[in-house]
Design an enzyme around this catalytic site. Sequence first.
Site, PDB file in Angstrom:
ATOM      1  N   SER A 140       0.941  -1.370  -0.150  1.00  0.00           N
ATOM      2  CA  SER A 140       0.110   0.025   0.048  1.00  0.00           C
ATOM      3  C   SER A 140       0.855   1.294  -0.222  1.00  0.00           C
ATOM      4  O   SER A 140       1.927   1.286   0.557  1.00  0.00           O
ATOM      5  CB  SER A 140      -0.933   0.090   1.327  1.00  0.00           C
ATOM      6  OG  SER A 140      -1.339   1.374   1.411  1.00  0.00           O
ATOM      7  N   TYR A 153      -1.385  -1.147  10.061  1.00  0.00           N
ATOM      8  CA  TYR A 153      -1.250  -1.488   8.640  1.00  0.00           C
ATOM      9  C   TYR A 153      -0.141  -1.162   7.922  1.00  0.00           C
ATOM     10  O   TYR A 153       0.521  -1.653   7.212  1.00  0.00           O
ATOM     11  CB  TYR A 153      -2.556  -0.643   8.218  1.00  0.00           C
ATOM     12  CG  TYR A 153      -2.949  -0.887   6.674  1.00  0.00           C
ATOM     13  CD1 TYR A 153      -3.632  -1.819   6.425  1.00  0.00           C
ATOM     14  CD2 TYR A 153      -2.420  -0.201   5.951  1.00  0.00           C
ATOM     15  CE1 TYR A 153      -4.200  -1.869   5.039  1.00  0.00           C
ATOM     16  CE2 TYR A 153      -2.850  -0.196   4.502  1.00  0.00           C
ATOM     17  CZ  TYR A 153      -3.721  -1.393   3.914  1.00  0.00           C
ATOM     18  OH  TYR A 153      -4.130  -1.278   2.757  1.00  0.00           O
ATOM     19  N   LYS A 157       2.309  -3.385   5.795  1.00  0.00           N
ATOM     20  CA  LYS A 157       2.501  -3.232   4.511  1.00  0.00           C
ATOM     21  C   LYS A 157       4.165  -2.896   3.900  1.00  0.00           C
ATOM     22  O   LYS A 157       4.219  -3.308   2.887  1.00  0.00           O
ATOM     23  CB  LYS A 157       1.582  -2.129   3.856  1.00  0.00           C
ATOM     24  CG  LYS A 157       0.089  -2.580   3.945  1.00  0.00           C
ATOM     25  CD  LYS A 157      -0.177  -3.792   2.971  1.00  0.00           C
ATOM     26  CE  LYS A 157      -1.730  -3.934   2.924  1.00  0.00           C
ATOM     27  NZ  LYS A 157      -2.113  -5.247   2.201  1.00  0.00           N
TER      28      LYS A 157
HETATM   29  N1  CAA Z   1      -3.020  13.906  10.298  1.00  0.00           N
HETATM   30  C1  CAA Z   1      -2.705  15.024  11.595  1.00  0.00           C
HETATM   31  N2  CAA Z   1      -3.596  14.881  12.425  1.00  0.00           N
HETATM   32  C2  CAA Z   1      -4.885  14.203  12.489  1.00  0.00           C
HETATM   33  C3  CAA Z   1      -5.037  13.376  11.289  1.00  0.00           C
HETATM   34  C4  CAA Z   1      -4.110  13.341  10.282  1.00  0.00           C
HETATM   35  N3  CAA Z   1      -4.233  12.669   9.122  1.00  0.00           N
HETATM   36  N4  CAA Z   1      -6.277  12.890  11.457  1.00  0.00           N
HETATM   37  C5  CAA Z   1      -6.782  13.232  12.741  1.00  0.00           C
HETATM   38  N5  CAA Z   1      -6.008  14.008  13.055  1.00  0.00           N
HETATM   39  C6  CAA Z   1      -6.133  14.803  14.398  1.00  0.00           C
HETATM   40  C7  CAA Z   1      -7.332  15.630  14.687  1.00  0.00           C
HETATM   41  O1  CAA Z   1      -7.321  16.740  14.135  1.00  0.00           O
HETATM   42  C8  CAA Z   1      -7.525  15.514  16.211  1.00  0.00           C
HETATM   43  O2  CAA Z   1      -6.612  16.638  16.535  1.00  0.00           O
HETATM   44  P1  CAA Z   1      -7.120  17.212  18.259  1.00  0.00           P
HETATM   45  O3  CAA Z   1      -7.067  16.003  19.189  1.00  0.00           O
HETATM   46  O4  CAA Z   1      -6.091  18.385  18.396  1.00  0.00           O
HETATM   47  O5  CAA Z   1      -8.521  17.903  17.784  1.00  0.00           O
HETATM   48  C9  CAA Z   1      -7.015  14.200  16.470  1.00  0.00           C
HETATM   49  O6  CAA Z   1      -6.032  13.857  15.590  1.00  0.00           O
HETATM   50  C10 CAA Z   1      -8.144  13.283  16.547  1.00  0.00           C
HETATM   51  O7  CAA Z   1      -7.654  12.149  16.818  1.00  0.00           O
HETATM   52  P2  CAA Z   1      -8.636  10.804  17.221  1.00  0.00           P
HETATM   53  O8  CAA Z   1      -7.854   9.798  17.477  1.00  0.00           O
HETATM   54  O9  CAA Z   1      -9.684  11.021  17.934  1.00  0.00           O
HETATM   55  O10 CAA Z   1      -9.028  10.711  15.532  1.00  0.00           O
HETATM   56  P3  CAA Z   1     -10.378  10.035  15.208  1.00  0.00           P
HETATM   57  O11 CAA Z   1     -10.688   8.764  16.028  1.00  0.00           O
HETATM   58  O12 CAA Z   1     -11.454  11.022  15.012  1.00  0.00           O
HETATM   59  O13 CAA Z   1      -9.897   9.376  13.910  1.00  0.00           O
HETATM   60  C11 CAA Z   1      -8.847   7.993  12.318  1.00  0.00           C
HETATM   61  C12 CAA Z   1      -8.933   8.673  13.787  1.00  0.00           C
HETATM   62  C13 CAA Z   1     -10.033   6.955  12.465  1.00  0.00           C
HETATM   63  C14 CAA Z   1      -7.548   7.448  12.260  1.00  0.00           C
HETATM   64  C15 CAA Z   1      -8.968   8.910  11.282  1.00  0.00           C
HETATM   65  O14 CAA Z   1      -8.110   9.811  11.180  1.00  0.00           O
HETATM   66  C16 CAA Z   1      -8.972   8.085   9.899  1.00  0.00           C
HETATM   67  O15 CAA Z   1      -9.993   7.415   9.640  1.00  0.00           O
HETATM   68  N6  CAA Z   1      -7.957   8.416   9.099  1.00  0.00           N
HETATM   69  C17 CAA Z   1      -7.868   7.945   7.852  1.00  0.00           C
HETATM   70  C18 CAA Z   1      -6.954   6.561   7.969  1.00  0.00           C
HETATM   71  C19 CAA Z   1      -6.697   6.131   6.592  1.00  0.00           C
HETATM   72  O16 CAA Z   1      -6.117   6.790   5.718  1.00  0.00           O
HETATM   73  N7  CAA Z   1      -6.916   4.741   6.400  1.00  0.00           N
HETATM   74  C20 CAA Z   1      -6.992   4.309   5.175  1.00  0.00           C
HETATM   75  C21 CAA Z   1      -7.936   3.001   4.981  1.00  0.00           C
HETATM   76  S1  CAA Z   1      -8.169   2.237   3.637  1.00  0.00           S
HETATM   77  C22 CAA Z   1      -6.585   1.674   3.383  1.00  0.00           C
HETATM   78  O17 CAA Z   1      -5.694   1.357   4.231  1.00  0.00           O
HETATM   79  C23 CAA Z   1      -6.186   1.007   1.862  1.00  0.00           C
HETATM   80  C24 CAA Z   1      -4.877   1.678   1.313  1.00  0.00           C
HETATM   81  O18 CAA Z   1      -3.795   0.860   1.765  1.00  0.00           O
HETATM   82  C25 CAA Z   1      -4.878   3.049   1.038  1.00  0.00           C
HETATM   83  P1  NAP Z   2     -11.691  -5.517   0.636  1.00  0.00           P
HETATM   84  O1  NAP Z   2     -12.606  -5.132  -0.378  1.00  0.00           O
HETATM   85  O2  NAP Z   2     -12.125  -5.535   2.159  1.00  0.00           O
HETATM   86  O3  NAP Z   2     -11.178  -7.112   0.347  1.00  0.00           O
HETATM   87  C1  NAP Z   2     -10.459  -7.629   1.094  1.00  0.00           C
HETATM   88  C2  NAP Z   2     -10.559  -9.179   1.068  1.00  0.00           C
HETATM   89  O4  NAP Z   2      -9.699 -10.079   1.784  1.00  0.00           O
HETATM   90  C3  NAP Z   2     -12.018  -9.537   1.354  1.00  0.00           C
HETATM   91  O5  NAP Z   2     -12.418 -10.556   0.279  1.00  0.00           O
HETATM   92  C4  NAP Z   2     -11.855 -10.314   2.611  1.00  0.00           C
HETATM   93  O6  NAP Z   2     -12.892 -11.409   2.786  1.00  0.00           O
HETATM   94  C5  NAP Z   2     -10.563 -11.046   2.346  1.00  0.00           C
HETATM   95  N1  NAP Z   2      -9.959 -11.551   3.658  1.00  0.00           N
HETATM   96  C6  NAP Z   2      -9.740 -10.677   4.880  1.00  0.00           C
HETATM   97  N2  NAP Z   2      -9.303 -11.491   5.785  1.00  0.00           N
HETATM   98  C7  NAP Z   2      -9.042 -12.759   5.198  1.00  0.00           C
HETATM   99  C8  NAP Z   2      -8.567 -13.854   5.757  1.00  0.00           C
HETATM  100  N3  NAP Z   2      -7.887 -13.946   6.928  1.00  0.00           N
HETATM  101  N4  NAP Z   2      -8.327 -14.841   4.829  1.00  0.00           N
HETATM  102  C9  NAP Z   2      -8.526 -14.953   3.500  1.00  0.00           C
HETATM  103  N5  NAP Z   2      -9.297 -13.836   3.015  1.00  0.00           N
HETATM  104  C10 NAP Z   2      -9.509 -12.689   3.723  1.00  0.00           C
HETATM  105  O7  NAP Z   2     -10.259  -4.635   0.373  1.00  0.00           O
HETATM  106  P2  NAP Z   2      -9.510  -4.390  -0.804  1.00  0.00           P
HETATM  107  O8  NAP Z   2      -9.346  -2.846  -0.905  1.00  0.00           O
HETATM  108  O9  NAP Z   2     -10.005  -5.187  -2.065  1.00  0.00           O
HETATM  109  O10 NAP Z   2      -8.182  -4.499  -0.336  1.00  0.00           O
HETATM  110  C11 NAP Z   2      -7.523  -5.787  -1.161  1.00  0.00           C
HETATM  111  C12 NAP Z   2      -5.845  -5.505  -0.709  1.00  0.00           C
HETATM  112  O11 NAP Z   2      -5.476  -4.334  -1.352  1.00  0.00           O
HETATM  113  C13 NAP Z   2      -5.866  -5.412   0.718  1.00  0.00           C
HETATM  114  O12 NAP Z   2      -4.376  -6.166   1.050  1.00  0.00           O
HETATM  115  C14 NAP Z   2      -5.242  -4.138   1.043  1.00  0.00           C
HETATM  116  O13 NAP Z   2      -4.589  -3.785   2.321  1.00  0.00           O
HETATM  117  C15 NAP Z   2      -4.899  -3.707  -0.029  1.00  0.00           C
HETATM  118  N6  NAP Z   2      -5.031  -2.290  -0.679  1.00  0.00           N
HETATM  119  C16 NAP Z   2      -6.184  -1.658  -0.661  1.00  0.00           C
HETATM  120  C17 NAP Z   2      -6.380  -0.418  -1.255  1.00  0.00           C
HETATM  121  C18 NAP Z   2      -7.648   0.405  -1.430  1.00  0.00           C
HETATM  122  O14 NAP Z   2      -7.456   1.360  -1.570  1.00  0.00           O
HETATM  123  N7  NAP Z   2      -8.639  -0.330  -1.621  1.00  0.00           N
HETATM  124  C19 NAP Z   2      -5.038   0.509  -1.522  1.00  0.00           C
HETATM  125  C20 NAP Z   2      -3.824  -0.348  -1.049  1.00  0.00           C
HETATM  126  C21 NAP Z   2      -3.747  -1.609  -0.717  1.00  0.00           C
HETATM  127  P3  NAP Z   2     -14.327 -10.854   3.663  1.00  0.00           P
HETATM  128  O15 NAP Z   2     -14.869  -9.846   2.887  1.00  0.00           O
HETATM  129  O16 NAP Z   2     -14.940 -12.149   3.487  1.00  0.00           O
HETATM  130  O17 NAP Z   2     -13.862 -10.403   5.075  1.00  0.00           O
END
Ligand code: CAA
Ligand code: NAP
Length: 246
Positions: A140, A153, A157
């Site tokens: 990622s 994560y 990664k």
């Molecule tokens: N940078 C700096 N500060 C940040 C921030 C950021 N990105 N995000 C939140 N903050 C700050 C807020 O401003 C707040 O500050 P104050 O306390 O001073 O007000 C504080 O952090 C809030 O902290 P919390 O722990 O209360 O934050 P929250 O619980 O509301 O949210 C979180 C935390 C759930 C991690 C949220 O920020 C979030 O969802 N972030 C995105 C994470 C992300 O990108 N995930 C990707 C998922 S998909 C994926 O993983 C696929 C892939 O590979 C790309």
């Molecule tokens: P997704 O739609 O949630 O798919 C993830 C898949 O993995 C689901 O089918 C899930 O099954 C399966 N899985 C989870 N735990 C498992 C386990 N223990 N054994 C077997 N299968 C399992 O997410 P996605 O976005 O396609 O992500 C696929 C990959 O790409 C992940 O490694 C993710 O970290 C990576 N990635 C995603 C993004 C993005 O933006 N989407 C970016 C960078 C990297 P269930 O649904 O049944 O749980």
Amino acid sequence: MSKRVALVTGGMGGLGTAICKALAQSGHTVVANCLPGFPPQHEWLARHRAEGFAFHIAEGDVADFDACAGMVEKIESETGPVDVLVNNAGITRDGAFRKMDRAQWDAVLATNLDSVFNVTRQVLDGMAERGWGRVINISSVNGVKGQFGQANYAAAKAGILGFTRSIAQEVAKKGVTVNAIAPGYVATEMVMAIKQEVRDSIIATIPAGRMGTPEEIGGLCAYLASDMAGYMTGATLNINGGLHMY
Ligand code: CAA
Ligand code: NAP
């Protein structure tokens, strides 16, 4: 030549489905892994059969080494040796580190990093013995650059990248390539689980101005699985709309 067999872990998810399709379209027999408990008349299989994709299914929790051993043994006896492995299964358990508990850490490391060992260990020797193979690990952008709320994560990664470069060196002379893809944000269930305002603020920082599509990742997998990609190994392919350039 008989069709090469490709195993895609998490093959029914957002990226997994597109990867399965791209590999099938480039001439592979595709086995989609999923968690155990998959009903035989599942909508995913039926929908893709109707579209002309004859996917095979392999149940198994990739976080469980013994389950992976059993799963690969079954694939090899029923479908054939695995020539292409895409380590794609993954989960998120996001949270700021000061709030992150041990369960969030363990679940993400087991599913996203241990899994890569668990499945690759079952297939790499066979690929090397046969003199051809492809391992494609889905990392990622956040494993490359880090991300607020993703210490677990990003660690998993980033671990995949070190694994990729090490194993690539071990099997390079055996006709087996090992590469990592580091996608940026792609609109799958995983990304749609981020709160909308947070997601919108992330998208606003992507130079391309949009998220990626699963098909764009599938296409890159198909290239890496091809004979044309035989000289590329140990690489990290960044596909992120310019979110992180280096
Ligand atoms: N940078 C700096 N500060 C940040 C921030 C950021 N990105 N995000 C939140 N903050 C700050 C807020 O401003 C707040 O500050 P104050 O306390 O001073 O007000 C504080 O952090 C809030 O902290 P919390 O722990 O209360 O934050 P929250 O619980 O509301 O949210 C979180 C935390 C759930 C991690 C949220 O920020 C979030 O969802 N972030 C995105 C994470 C992300 O990108 N995930 C990707 C998922 S998909 C994926 O993983 C696929 C892939 O590979 C790309
Ligand atoms: P997704 O739609 O949630 O798919 C993830 C898949 O993995 C689901 O089918 C899930 O099954 C399966 N899985 C989870 N735990 C498992 C386990 N223990 N054994 C077997 N299968 C399992 O997410 P996605 O976005 O396609 O992500 C696929 C990959 O790409 C992940 O490694 C993710 O970290 C990576 N990635 C995603 C993004 C993005 O933006 N989407 C970016 C960078 C990297 P269930 O649904 O049944 O749980």
